[in-house]
Design a protein around this motif. Structure first.
Motif, PDB file in Angstrom:
ATOM      1  N   ASN A  60     -64.802 -68.033   2.806  1.00  0.00           N
ATOM      2  CA  ASN A  60     -63.635 -67.987   1.948  1.00  0.00           C
ATOM      3  C   ASN A  60     -63.887 -67.143   0.697  1.00  0.00           C
ATOM      4  O   ASN A  60     -63.004 -66.417   0.237  1.00  0.00           O
ATOM      5  CB  ASN A  60     -63.235 -69.404   1.539  1.00  0.00           C
ATOM      6  N   ALA A  61     -65.093 -67.235   0.181  1.00  0.00           N
ATOM      7  CA  ALA A  61     -65.433 -66.449  -1.000  1.00  0.00           C
ATOM      8  C   ALA A  61     -65.404 -64.960  -0.678  1.00  0.00           C
ATOM      9  O   ALA A  61     -64.935 -64.150  -1.481  1.00  0.00           O
ATOM     10  CB  ALA A  61     -66.808 -66.856  -1.516  1.00  0.00           C
ATOM     11  N   ARG A  62     -65.876 -64.601   0.509  1.00  0.00           N
ATOM     12  CA  ARG A  62     -65.825 -63.199   0.940  1.00  0.00           C
ATOM     13  C   ARG A  62     -64.385 -62.719   1.010  1.00  0.00           C
ATOM     14  O   ARG A  62     -64.050 -61.629   0.568  1.00  0.00           O
ATOM     15  CB  ARG A  62     -66.436 -63.056   2.354  1.00  0.00           C
ATOM     16  N   PHE A  63     -63.545 -63.572   1.561  1.00  0.00           N
ATOM     17  CA  PHE A  63     -62.125 -63.243   1.668  1.00  0.00           C
ATOM     18  C   PHE A  63     -61.552 -62.948   0.289  1.00  0.00           C
ATOM     19  O   PHE A  63     -60.916 -61.917   0.067  1.00  0.00           O
ATOM     20  CB  PHE A  63     -61.372 -64.421   2.312  1.00  0.00           C
ATOM     21  N   ALA A  64     -61.807 -63.854  -0.646  1.00  0.00           N
ATOM     22  CA  ALA A  64     -61.279 -63.694  -2.006  1.00  0.00           C
ATOM     23  C   ALA A  64     -61.849 -62.439  -2.651  1.00  0.00           C
ATOM     24  O   ALA A  64     -61.140 -61.713  -3.358  1.00  0.00           O
ATOM     25  CB  ALA A  64     -61.614 -64.928  -2.843  1.00  0.00           C
ATOM     26  N   GLU A  65     -63.093 -62.166  -2.382  1.00  0.00           N
ATOM     27  CA  GLU A  65     -63.742 -60.997  -2.969  1.00  0.00           C
ATOM     28  C   GLU A  65     -63.056 -59.707  -2.516  1.00  0.00           C
ATOM     29  O   GLU A  65     -62.742 -58.840  -3.321  1.00  0.00           O
ATOM     30  CB  GLU A  65     -65.220 -60.980  -2.561  1.00  0.00           C
ATOM     31  N   ILE A  66     -62.820 -59.617  -1.221  1.00  0.00           N
ATOM     32  CA  ILE A  66     -62.160 -58.425  -0.672  1.00  0.00           C
ATOM     33  C   ILE A  66     -60.760 -58.265  -1.248  1.00  0.00           C
ATOM     34  O   ILE A  66     -60.371 -57.181  -1.693  1.00  0.00           O
ATOM     35  CB  ILE A  66     -62.078 -58.509   0.867  1.00  0.00           C
ATOM     36  N   ALA A  67     -60.009 -59.357  -1.246  1.00  0.00           N
ATOM     37  CA  ALA A  67     -58.635 -59.294  -1.744  1.00  0.00           C
ATOM     38  C   ALA A  67     -58.620 -58.945  -3.233  1.00  0.00           C
ATOM     39  O   ALA A  67     -57.789 -58.161  -3.686  1.00  0.00           O
ATOM     40  CB  ALA A  67     -57.930 -60.620  -1.505  1.00  0.00           C
ATOM     41  N   ALA A  68     -59.578 -59.502  -3.972  1.00  0.00           N
ATOM     42  CA  ALA A  68     -59.634 -59.240  -5.410  1.00  0.00           C
ATOM     43  C   ALA A  68     -59.923 -57.763  -5.671  1.00  0.00           C
ATOM     44  O   ALA A  68     -59.418 -57.178  -6.632  1.00  0.00           O
ATOM     45  CB  ALA A  68     -60.691 -60.122  -6.069  1.00  0.00           C
ATOM     46  N   LEU A  69     -60.732 -57.162  -4.814  1.00  0.00           N
ATOM     47  CA  LEU A  69     -61.036 -55.744  -4.981  1.00  0.00           C
ATOM     48  C   LEU A  69     -59.763 -54.915  -4.884  1.00  0.00           C
ATOM     49  O   LEU A  69     -59.551 -53.980  -5.644  1.00  0.00           O
ATOM     50  CB  LEU A  69     -62.046 -55.299  -3.913  1.00  0.00           C
ATOM     51  N   ALA A  70     -58.900 -55.284  -3.948  1.00  0.00           N
ATOM     52  CA  ALA A  70     -57.645 -54.549  -3.793  1.00  0.00           C
ATOM     53  C   ALA A  70     -56.651 -54.936  -4.877  1.00  0.00           C
ATOM     54  O   ALA A  70     -55.625 -54.279  -5.032  1.00  0.00           O
ATOM     55  CB  ALA A  70     -57.058 -54.816  -2.412  1.00  0.00           C
ATOM     56  N   GLY A  71     -56.968 -55.977  -5.624  1.00  0.00           N
ATOM     57  CA  GLY A  71     -56.003 -56.545  -6.559  1.00  0.00           C
ATOM     58  C   GLY A  71     -56.062 -55.997  -7.973  1.00  0.00           C
ATOM     59  O   GLY A  71     -55.427 -56.541  -8.865  1.00  0.00           O
ATOM     60  N   ASP A  72     -56.823 -54.948  -8.185  1.00  0.00           N
ATOM     61  CA  ASP A  72     -56.837 -54.311  -9.501  1.00  0.00           C
ATOM     62  C   ASP A  72     -56.009 -53.026  -9.435  1.00  0.00           C
ATOM     63  O   ASP A  72     -56.159 -52.241  -8.498  1.00  0.00           O
ATOM     64  CB  ASP A  72     -58.275 -53.984  -9.903  1.00  0.00           C
ATOM     65  N   PRO A  73     -55.143 -52.805 -10.422  1.00  0.00           N
ATOM     66  CA  PRO A  73     -54.264 -51.628 -10.388  1.00  0.00           C
ATOM     67  C   PRO A  73     -55.008 -50.309 -10.156  1.00  0.00           C
ATOM     68  O   PRO A  73     -54.585 -49.481  -9.349  1.00  0.00           O
ATOM     69  CB  PRO A  73     -53.613 -51.645 -11.766  1.00  0.00           C
ATOM     70  N   GLY A  74     -56.123 -50.147 -10.847  1.00  0.00           N
ATOM     71  CA  GLY A  74     -56.873 -48.913 -10.679  1.00  0.00           C
ATOM     72  C   GLY A  74     -57.406 -48.744  -9.273  1.00  0.00           C
ATOM     73  O   GLY A  74     -57.232 -47.698  -8.637  1.00  0.00           O
ATOM     74  N   ARG A  75     -58.035 -49.785  -8.771  1.00  0.00           N
ATOM     75  CA  ARG A  75     -58.578 -49.721  -7.412  1.00  0.00           C
ATOM     76  C   ARG A  75     -57.472 -49.584  -6.385  1.00  0.00           C
ATOM     77  O   ARG A  75     -57.624 -48.882  -5.378  1.00  0.00           O
ATOM     78  CB  ARG A  75     -59.438 -50.961  -7.138  1.00  0.00           C
ATOM     79  N   ALA A  76     -56.346 -50.266  -6.640  1.00  0.00           N
ATOM     80  CA  ALA A  76     -55.208 -50.166  -5.713  1.00  0.00           C
ATOM     81  C   ALA A  76     -54.732 -48.722  -5.611  1.00  0.00           C
ATOM     82  O   ALA A  76     -54.448 -48.227  -4.519  1.00  0.00           O
ATOM     83  CB  ALA A  76     -54.068 -51.075  -6.172  1.00  0.00           C
ATOM     84  N   SER A  77     -54.671 -48.043  -6.762  1.00  0.00           N
ATOM     85  CA  SER A  77     -54.270 -46.633  -6.749  1.00  0.00           C
ATOM     86  C   SER A  77     -55.215 -45.803  -5.894  1.00  0.00           C
ATOM     87  O   SER A  77     -54.786 -44.965  -5.101  1.00  0.00           O
ATOM     88  CB  SER A  77     -54.269 -46.074  -8.174  1.00  0.00           C
ATOM     89  N   MET A  78     -56.503 -46.050  -6.071  1.00  0.00           N
ATOM     90  CA  MET A  78     -57.488 -45.286  -5.303  1.00  0.00           C
ATOM     91  C   MET A  78     -57.332 -45.545  -3.814  1.00  0.00           C
ATOM     92  O   MET A  78     -57.336 -44.604  -3.006  1.00  0.00           O
ATOM     93  CB  MET A  78     -58.902 -45.690  -5.729  1.00  0.00           C
ATOM     94  N   LEU A  79     -57.216 -46.798  -3.443  1.00  0.00           N
ATOM     95  CA  LEU A  79     -57.089 -47.144  -2.030  1.00  0.00           C
ATOM     96  C   LEU A  79     -55.858 -46.474  -1.425  1.00  0.00           C
ATOM     97  O   LEU A  79     -55.906 -45.917  -0.336  1.00  0.00           O
ATOM     98  CB  LEU A  79     -57.001 -48.670  -1.862  1.00  0.00           C
ATOM     99  N   ASN A  80     -54.753 -46.525  -2.173  1.00  0.00           N
ATOM    100  CA  ASN A  80     -53.548 -45.892  -1.666  1.00  0.00           C
ATOM    101  C   ASN A  80     -53.719 -44.387  -1.571  1.00  0.00           C
ATOM    102  O   ASN A  80     -53.184 -43.758  -0.658  1.00  0.00           O
ATOM    103  CB  ASN A  80     -52.358 -46.239  -2.558  1.00  0.00           C
ATOM    104  N   GLY A  81     -54.472 -43.833  -2.508  1.00  0.00           N
ATOM    105  CA  GLY A  81     -54.718 -42.399  -2.463  1.00  0.00           C
ATOM    106  C   GLY A  81     -55.560 -41.990  -1.264  1.00  0.00           C
ATOM    107  O   GLY A  81     -55.487 -40.858  -0.797  1.00  0.00           O
ATOM    108  N   LEU A  82     -56.339 -42.929  -0.770  1.00  0.00           N
ATOM    109  CA  LEU A  82     -57.203 -42.634   0.377  1.00  0.00           C
ATOM    110  C   LEU A  82     -56.522 -42.957   1.705  1.00  0.00           C
ATOM    111  O   LEU A  82     -57.108 -42.761   2.771  1.00  0.00           O
ATOM    112  CB  LEU A  82     -58.509 -43.434   0.258  1.00  0.00           C
TER     113      LEU A  82
END
Lengths: 231, 231
Positions: A4-26
């Motif tokens: 469950n902690a891994r799950f939260a970790e992954i989701a949290a990574l996508a949950g920051d505006p800056g990182r979200a922008s990067m992911l979408n850019g990729l």
DNA sequence: TTGATACTTCGACCAATTCCGAAGCATTCT
DNA sequence: AGAATGCTTCGGAATTGGTCGAAGTATCAA
């Protein structure tokens, strides 16, 4: 670490505006440098570096060193599908508040790549045309290329042989479009079709985004070959 | 709010350990009360209430008031698919560190529901048996029920008529299992099969989790009817 | 070698968010 | 009515985590 902690970790990574922008850019499958991604997200290089390290360590990204550049890309199609599935949940609100969407958003809605296939109004239009002509059948769960579709793709020179390897039947995957709220053609067939459009100059990527525009030449071929009424 | 901000907001909601626990607890499609979810996540009722409010407002959950209880459930299958897709990215690490998995995790790996269909070793075993016998064909993108499969499901009394409504052909969706790393049967057919197993007492939910166990009766029927060699 | 570019590491600051105790509201039970 | 249960709201403490300036490393170009 618990599951469950891994799950939260992954989701949290996508949950920051800056990182979200990067992911979408990729999301177009290309590999971008750290600086490009920083500019895209509107943050400094230091901050971007920190984000990229985290996402790489977590297995979301792969990085390739080339000279003094470091090219980052999504680690796998599975990551792209995760991003797409989050986008699908996030989109409805945006549709309601469509008034606020800027020109960049409009371009994305008109046509874009979704990792390896076409989405947006463009993607849906092509899919609709193929369905109307009986070249493919698309359900909620899955789809299939008909014999007439098989002939069409062959005639047009779209290479779907690789996808056909398994058995006689050619199956394909529908992907629910977040901007159009309707399914478009994804999977191996969608990827092959998208590649074909790029290779023949029918569509072109709009600088710095994953939005695509249809060239005059593309307009004609899409209409003549696939019967797309692209408004 | 920009599209990207919405994306980050949704992902961030799933990115908190407490909320992640709740979402996973709701992955079987049931509706749970706020207190049950709080206990499940190991947090107080106040904290849970705050989390649940946020997730409901963001459209991840639906809440139904019934007397002094408030039942929360996932807002849609799309949300379940999002959670599943995140789980798929989060899982590999867990597989490597399999040594640390406790008994509860083991039960989940043995068999579980994935929103509306069966997953884990159980789900994959059934799928494998159906493929081996030629009842279904499953590719990476999509799958199909063969004529022999159609006859089998009809004979066994599994209601897949609803899924067949569209056209003659019965298509189905493969779902990559995060614990087995192989595809299992999902979509409408998978849901119908899962419901059938529950209705006939072939499988039973393990108290308080979404893990399921196969009853002796279920063992026999799965072997005799579907040819499942469930080890 | 000198300078420029690409990127990372360090350290400190600041803002957002989680968390729970206490109190309040709504519903049901006796 | 009075008590108990389920849940929410309020308020303040503590922590986490993003951010950027400054400085450091690596690569490339003259």
């Amino acid at each position: 670490m618990s599951n469950n902690a891994r799950f939260a970790e992954i989701a949290a990574l996508a949950g920051d505006p800056g990182r979200a922008s990067m992911l979408n850019g990729l999301m177009d499958g290309r590999a971008l440098t750290a600086t490009e991604l920083a500019r895209l997200a509107g943050i400094t290089a230091q901050t971007a570096s920190s984000h990229l390290t985290k996402m790489t360590e977590a297995g979301l990204l792969l990085v390739e060193k080339q000279g003094r550049h470091r090219y980052h890309r999504l680690a796998s199609p599975a990551v792209a599908q995760m991003i797409e599935s989050i986008m699908r949940i996030a989109a409805p609100e945006a549709v309601v508040r469509q008034l606020r969407t800027g020109p960049r958003d409009m371009a994305l809605r008109a046509g874009r790549t979704c990792y390896d296939h076409l989405a947006g109004h463009l993607g849906v239009s092509i899919t609709d045309a193929l369905i109307d002509a009986g070249h493919i059948e698309l359900g909620l769960d899955a789809g299939e290329v008909t014999d007439s579709g098989l002939a069409l793709f062959d005639r047009a020179g779209v290479d779907i042989k690789a996808a056909a390897a398994k058995r006689g039947r050619i199956l394909c995957r529908p992907c629910l479009d977040w901007s159009e709220r309707r399914p478009h053609l994804a999977g191996a067939i969608g990827a092959a079709l998208c590649a074909h459009c790029f290779n023949h100059g029918w569509i072109r990527r709009i600088e710095g985004t994953r939005a695509v525009s249809v060239t005059p030449n593309g307009h004609r071929h899409l209409r003549e070959t696939f019967g797309v009424r692209y408004s």
